[in-house]
Design a protein around this motif. Structure first.
Motif, short mmCIF file in Angstrom:
data_model
loop_
_atom_site.label_atom_id
_atom_site.label_comp_id
_atom_site.label_asym_id
_atom_site.label_seq_id
_atom_site.Cartn_x
_atom_site.Cartn_y
_atom_site.Cartn_z
N TYR A 1 25.60 -1.19 -20.56
CA TYR A 1 24.59 -1.97 -21.21
C TYR A 1 23.83 -2.82 -20.11
O TYR A 1 24.45 -3.25 -19.06
CB TYR A 1 25.44 -3.12 -21.96
N PHE A 2 22.35 -2.72 -20.29
CA PHE A 2 21.63 -3.26 -19.40
C PHE A 2 21.03 -4.63 -20.04
O PHE A 2 20.29 -4.37 -21.11
CB PHE A 2 20.68 -2.68 -18.82
N GLN B 1 38.33 -4.11 -31.79
CA GLN B 1 38.10 -5.36 -30.92
C GLN B 1 36.77 -5.89 -31.05
O GLN B 1 35.84 -5.16 -31.29
CB GLN B 1 38.79 -5.19 -29.79
N SER B 2 36.46 -7.34 -30.60
CA SER B 2 35.38 -7.79 -30.69
C SER B 2 35.21 -8.30 -29.18
O SER B 2 36.13 -8.72 -28.50
CB SER B 2 35.15 -8.97 -31.67
N MET B 3 33.88 -8.54 -28.83
CA MET B 3 33.53 -8.90 -27.39
C MET B 3 32.16 -9.58 -27.17
O MET B 3 31.33 -8.86 -28.12
CB MET B 3 34.20 -8.17 -26.55
N THR B 4 31.58 -10.33 -26.38
CA THR B 4 30.62 -10.70 -25.95
C THR B 4 30.24 -10.13 -24.77
O THR B 4 31.02 -10.72 -23.60
CB THR B 4 30.51 -12.09 -26.41
N LEU B 5 28.99 -9.72 -24.48
CA LEU B 5 28.65 -9.36 -23.19
C LEU B 5 27.39 -10.66 -22.99
O LEU B 5 26.65 -10.94 -23.66
CB LEU B 5 27.83 -8.05 -23.20
N GLN B 6 27.60 -11.21 -21.93
CA GLN B 6 26.89 -12.31 -21.46
C GLN B 6 25.82 -11.97 -20.48
O GLN B 6 25.92 -10.81 -19.53
CB GLN B 6 27.89 -13.40 -20.73
N GLU C 1 22.63 -5.89 -13.45
CA GLU C 1 23.22 -4.84 -12.68
C GLU C 1 23.99 -3.83 -13.45
O GLU C 1 24.38 -2.87 -13.52
CB GLU C 1 24.39 -5.11 -11.51
N GLY C 2 24.21 -4.36 -14.95
CA GLY C 2 24.84 -3.40 -15.96
C GLY C 2 26.29 -3.74 -16.40
O GLY C 2 27.05 -4.25 -15.30
N SER C 3 26.54 -3.73 -17.40
CA SER C 3 28.02 -3.79 -17.82
C SER C 3 28.45 -2.53 -18.67
O SER C 3 27.92 -1.90 -19.48
CB SER C 3 28.11 -4.96 -18.97
N ARG C 4 29.58 -1.85 -17.74
CA ARG C 4 30.15 -0.55 -18.39
C ARG C 4 31.28 -0.90 -19.18
O ARG C 4 32.17 -1.48 -18.95
CB ARG C 4 30.59 0.28 -17.20
N LEU C 5 31.07 -0.51 -20.52
CA LEU C 5 31.99 -0.53 -21.73
C LEU C 5 32.54 0.46 -22.07
O LEU C 5 31.94 1.55 -22.48
CB LEU C 5 31.41 -1.41 -22.91
N THR C 6 33.81 0.49 -22.14
CA THR C 6 34.72 1.68 -22.74
C THR C 6 35.56 1.25 -23.94
O THR C 6 36.23 0.41 -23.97
CB THR C 6 35.46 2.31 -21.86
N VAL C 7 35.08 2.03 -25.10
CA VAL C 7 35.98 1.79 -26.14
C VAL C 7 37.20 2.86 -26.56
O VAL C 7 36.47 4.01 -26.67
CB VAL C 7 34.98 1.48 -27.63
N LEU C 8 38.09 2.49 -26.61
CA LEU C 8 39.17 3.72 -26.94
C LEU C 8 39.98 3.62 -27.90
O LEU C 8 40.13 2.29 -28.52
CB LEU C 8 40.22 3.55 -25.53
N PHE D 1 32.61 -4.54 -16.22
CA PHE D 1 33.33 -3.57 -16.62
C PHE D 1 34.39 -4.15 -17.73
O PHE D 1 34.86 -5.12 -17.59
CB PHE D 1 34.51 -2.85 -15.53
N ARG D 2 34.61 -3.56 -18.79
CA ARG D 2 35.66 -3.77 -19.99
C ARG D 2 35.88 -2.44 -20.58
O ARG D 2 34.86 -1.70 -21.03
CB ARG D 2 34.92 -4.76 -20.85
N ILE D 3 37.22 -2.49 -20.97
CA ILE D 3 37.86 -1.57 -21.85
C ILE D 3 38.32 -2.28 -23.28
O ILE D 3 39.00 -3.48 -22.81
CB ILE D 3 39.02 -0.82 -21.13
#
Lengths: 116, 112
Positions: free
Chosen positions: A89-90, A17-22, A109-116, A10-12
């Protein structure tokens, strides 16, 4: 074997902003994929890779970047997060072999990303 | 437009009834995959079809790839509440290039 491991789960993020999903797999698979899934929708292919050093665009690559420096790892980079990138994201991997009629995709298992 | 169209988009059936989900492609299918997804969870592989006319079964679920290799059907016999979820078909349109795309999914509810 751990299979396909994705972090974070999970990530908000704030807009811009920038980020990397591993994503890492320990099955020595040659093919790796990133998909996104929006509510009530199927999977949309973002990027895929057929081996280390090789990546290609999928259906919805805009706003994302990937790299594949090793067989095991396939990180997905979001440079300037936008609300439209809110999604699950899978990551997936497979050892596609059409002669053997195999090619099951193994999903994380997936990564749930929320951008606010 | 979708390269892979699933129908119906959603389905509600009474427990014990049979049902069919279709996956139609705008291009020749070199490989067709069926997955199931429980709400909020990851994807479970059901089966892969490759040859025209091929049919595979997994417990009470049967899938077939038609001869012209542009459509697949997934049939569930005597549905149970455990069959509920989202069914997704995925396809390789380009023959061993690794690019796999998915349809929009079919949501199945099974009423006890």
């Amino acid at each position: 074997n751990a299979g396909v491991t994705q972090t974070p789960k999970f990530r908000i993020l704030k807009i811009g902003q920038s980020m990397t999903l591993q994503c890492a797999q320990d099955m020595n698979h040659n093919y790796m994929y990133w998909y996104r899934q929006d509510p009530g929708m199927g999977l949309k292919l973002i990027y895929y890779s057929v081996g280390a050093g090789i990546t290609d665009k999928g259906e919805v690559p805009n706003g994302y970047n990937v790299s594949r420096s090793t067989t095991e790892d396939f990180p997905l980079r979001l440079e300037l997060a936008a609300p439209s990138q809110t999604s699950v994201y899978f990551c997936a991997s497979s050892h596609l072999n059409t002669e053997m009629n195999t090619g099951e995709l193994f999903f994380g298992e997936g990564s749930r990303l929320t951008v606010l | 437009s979708q390269e892979l169209e699933q129908s119906p988009q959603s389905l509600i059936v009474q427990e014990g009834k049979n049902l069919t989900i279709n996956c139609t492609s705008s291009k020749t299918l070199y490989g067709l995959y069926w997955y199931k997804q429980k709400y909020g969870e990851g994807l479970i592989f059901l089966m892969m079809l490759q040859k025209g006319g091929e049919e595979k079964s997994h417990e009470k679920i049967t899938a077939k790839l038609d001869e012209k290799k542009q459509q697949s059907s997934l049939h569930i016999t005597a549905s149970q509440p455990s069959h509920a979820g989202i069914y997704l078909c995925g396809a390789d349109h380009s023959g061993n290039t690794g690019k796999l795309i998915f349809g929009q999914g079919t949501t199945l509810q099974v009423k006890p």
